[in-house]
Design an enzyme around this catalytic site. Sequence first.
Site, PDB file in Angstrom:
ATOM      1  N   SER A 383     120.035 123.250 -14.978  1.00 33.16           N
ATOM      2  CA  SER A 383     121.417 123.652 -15.218  1.00 33.16           C
ATOM      3  C   SER A 383     121.821 123.279 -16.631  1.00 33.16           C
ATOM      4  CB  SER A 383     122.354 123.000 -14.210  1.00 33.16           C
ATOM      5  OG  SER A 383     122.417 121.624 -14.457  1.00 33.16           O
ATOM      6  N   SER A 386     126.503 126.242 -19.582  1.00 38.40           N
ATOM      7  CA  SER A 386     127.028 127.576 -19.286  1.00 38.40           C
ATOM      8  C   SER A 386     126.717 128.035 -17.863  1.00 38.40           C
ATOM      9  CB  SER A 386     126.488 128.585 -20.292  1.00 38.40           C
ATOM     10  OG  SER A 386     125.103 128.432 -20.405  1.00 38.40           O
ATOM     11  N   GLU A 388     123.804 127.795 -14.193  1.00 44.76           N
ATOM     12  CA  GLU A 388     122.551 127.326 -13.619  1.00 44.76           C
ATOM     13  C   GLU A 388     121.377 128.204 -14.006  1.00 44.76           C
ATOM     14  OE1 GLU A 388     123.940 127.134  -9.673  1.00 44.76           O
ATOM     15  OE2 GLU A 388     124.214 124.967  -9.784  1.00 44.76           O
ATOM     16  N   ASP A 500     118.393 124.904 -33.610  1.00 41.36           N
ATOM     17  CA  ASP A 500     118.362 123.905 -32.536  1.00 41.36           C
ATOM     18  C   ASP A 500     116.943 123.754 -32.003  1.00 41.36           C
ATOM     19  OD1 ASP A 500     119.301 121.996 -30.825  1.00 41.36           O
ATOM     20  OD2 ASP A 500     120.271 123.384 -29.436  1.00 41.36           O
TER      21      ASP A 500
HETATM   22  P1  AMP Z   1     118.703 125.956 -20.707  1.00 42.92           P
HETATM   23  O1  AMP Z   1     120.081 126.107 -20.208  1.00 42.92           O
HETATM   24  O2  AMP Z   1     118.130 127.216 -21.301  1.00 42.92           O
HETATM   25  O3  AMP Z   1     118.507 124.779 -21.618  1.00 42.92           O
HETATM   26  O4  AMP Z   1     117.788 125.667 -19.420  1.00 42.92           O
HETATM   27  C1  AMP Z   1     117.969 124.524 -18.621  1.00 42.92           C
HETATM   28  C2  AMP Z   1     116.645 124.160 -17.967  1.00 42.92           C
HETATM   29  O5  AMP Z   1     116.191 125.227 -17.128  1.00 42.92           O
HETATM   30  C3  AMP Z   1     115.515 123.945 -18.982  1.00 42.92           C
HETATM   31  O6  AMP Z   1     115.504 122.641 -19.471  1.00 42.92           O
HETATM   32  C4  AMP Z   1     114.285 124.260 -18.155  1.00 42.92           C
HETATM   33  O7  AMP Z   1     113.895 123.130 -17.420  1.00 42.92           O
HETATM   34  C5  AMP Z   1     114.778 125.330 -17.198  1.00 42.92           C
HETATM   35  N1  AMP Z   1     114.424 126.664 -17.717  1.00 42.92           N
HETATM   36  C6  AMP Z   1     115.133 127.435 -18.558  1.00 42.92           C
HETATM   37  N2  AMP Z   1     114.501 128.590 -18.795  1.00 42.92           N
HETATM   38  C7  AMP Z   1     113.354 128.555 -18.083  1.00 42.92           C
HETATM   39  C8  AMP Z   1     112.239 129.460 -17.926  1.00 42.92           C
HETATM   40  N3  AMP Z   1     112.200 130.619 -18.553  1.00 42.92           N
HETATM   41  N4  AMP Z   1     111.235 129.086 -17.130  1.00 42.92           N
HETATM   42  C9  AMP Z   1     111.271 127.888 -16.489  1.00 42.92           C
HETATM   43  N5  AMP Z   1     112.271 127.010 -16.600  1.00 42.92           N
HETATM   44  C10 AMP Z   1     113.300 127.320 -17.391  1.00 42.92           C
END
Ligand code: AMP
Length: 745
Positions: A383, A386, A388, A500
């Site tokens: 999560s 913005s 999940e 970032d």
């Molecule tokens: P984010 O909001 O993009 O930082 O995503 C939050 C968390 O969701 C990340 O730290 C990952 O652990 C997981 N995540 C995001 N995108 C992916 C993806 N394409 N495949 C697997 N896990 C993901």
Amino acid sequence: MCVQCRLRGAAGCLSCELGFYKSAPGDQLCARCPPHSHSAAPAAQACHCDLSYYRAALDPPSSACTRPPSAPVNLISSVNGTSVTLEWAPPLDPGGRSDVTYNAVCRRCPWALSRCEACGSGTRFVPQQTSLVQASLLVANLLAHMNYSFWIEAVNGVSDLSPEPRRAAVVNITTNQAAPSQVVVIRQERAGQTSVSLLWQEPEQPNGIILEYEIKYYEKDKEMQSYSTLKAVTTRATVSGLKPGTRYVFQVRARTSAGCGRFSQAMEVETGKPRPRYDTRTIVWICLTLITGLVVLLLLLICKKRHCGYSKAFQDSDEEKMHYQNGQAPPPVFLPLHHPPGKLPEPQFYAEPHTYEEPGRAGRSFTREIEASRIHIEKIIGSGESGEVCYGRLQVPGQRDVPVAIKALKAGYTERQRRDFLSEASIMGQFDHPNIIRLEGVVTRGRLAMIVTEYMENGSLDAFLRTHDGQFTIMQLVGMLRGVGAGMRYLSDLGYVHRDLAARNVLVDSNLVCKVSDFGLSRVLEDDPDAAYTTTGGKIPIRWTAPEAIAFRTFSSASDVWSFGVVMWEVLAYGERPYWNMTNRDVISSVEEGYRLPAPMGCPRALHQLMLDCWHKDRAQRPRFSQIVSVLDALIRSPESLRATATVSRCPPPAFARSCFDLRGGSGGGGGLTVGDWLDSIRMGRYRDHFAAGGYSSLGMVLRMNAQDVRALGITLMGHQKKILGSIQTMRAQLTSTQGPRRHL
Ligand code: AMP
């Protein structure tokens, strides 16, 4: 004559006893049989080897009998695209000899590991396949997405004398993606005055599903001025809109999800010459057009003289200047498919969604709308601020379901939040590289806002490394960094500045391939839990950001290079928090004073040097991503260059040594520090009560917590869980650093 005498005396001579021998007549005493040999009868001239022991042809009779070595140990593979580096340790039993060498056997297993075949002549072994002296090898030119089995045999001078099979260590691997091979056969089907039809053959090694072909064409000798591209999904295309009677050059390349292959050889085609036949009607029409044009020109000239005009062009350029004067990033230039590759001052080849007058248009241009009914969400995997992130399956007509990650915007969003959220997809949709997270599409119908991307089985790099602390070889870590570097090289070539780049924003798939993710400006500014407000306004992830970007907001590919250096440090330190628990302000001032992160435990000197180069104060002196990738490639090619490790330190600069917890004092660890102090130091003081309610009254107890324990306290925010676990990990690392070095496999 009595030759094999133990003693010669009055009684004549006594023959050598069992277990002794004398190889030549003389007065010397009988010698004891060397190890692993025996004499079959008294008066032996030589000792025979025991069962399973041998003497090589050149071994003297006085030498011990030896045997073939045992298998090599700790065979480790690290796959990089279609190459693999194999490293192993010498056999535990060299068989009593010092001439151990290694042979590699390569087997390709297209269907199952039980049905393998020889790899074939195309495979390249560096430095060679047999008689290897060093315990490492690079195998290149493998097929993409293929199972391989590698056997590393240890042999010595007596291996050929033994009827037993050779002892080998075995490793099975699957290669990753590779771009398709070159399109080699291209033919002209038809050439008209303004169009040319082409036909070509699929590349010999597509290495995946060919998504499309790209046809590049330009007027002969004018490639540097301008070229155009056309996309085709089949192996034929008609290029129209060409000039008559002109010689054009055509090249074709294939694209898969792994990227583009090499362009084919150039093929020249001349379009048909125009026929100079004009009938009266055409002549009248041309004359009328010319007269009208002249009249319009005259009117315009009169108008300009009287200053009655309004020039949009002038207004636009003034606005552009204002942007620059405000110290903001210059507005990116949007170049459509037909762009000249010439010398634009600051070429930027990606389109910034915020520069579109109608923001929705950017989305529609670069993203694919997915019907919500085709997505089956299975579980929540993360999560962010913005919303999940879920794991699910995307139904593709006529194909197997594709595993995907779905990022959904949380309810109650404003229109601006929705636009900013979807802008990430508009940016991601323009990229196509094996080390950049791939966008599958978006769901935007009705009130829904979802971004669907490829699923990365191992999640984010920082958390992944923390849970596998010390479990990879240096070569595997360098392979991961090479992936991130290649992705960043692609982005910087497109003129995209990430802002970032951090291990938390890199995702890892099941083959350890790392892909850069998290695009979109608003998210950098607002969502990242590691971002902090600066005096220049806006939020910045201080620990990962170059000093000039913190001070003046001058983000560039060079500031991304600084961040890459920090990612290198995070990777070598297995997800440790850069600058430990120093405050952001302390980080800024120490970096300003010239302090740089020291080499993590076991970090090769060459890698730490590369980090230091990325952290050059003068951004012009930092390496470019293309250079970084070259350096990493060179290190991968010569593993011995990674042997020398840098001097290690785990603590912040002396001025901030207080914040490097003294975990040595006290049985429970943590010296006199309380759980509350610790939480305050990582800005998680709000969870004091949670820890107290969970019964965690000392840092020693905290040190034994795992992810489940932290979640059990009711800390639901993923970013906060990460922060707390990261800090626990750091404290543990500090503790172990006082006890012994980290062991890389
Ligand atoms: P984010 O909001 O993009 O930082 O995503 C939050 C968390 O969701 C990340 O730290 C990952 O652990 C997981 N995540 C995001 N995108 C992916 C993806 N394409 N495949 C697997 N896990 C993901």
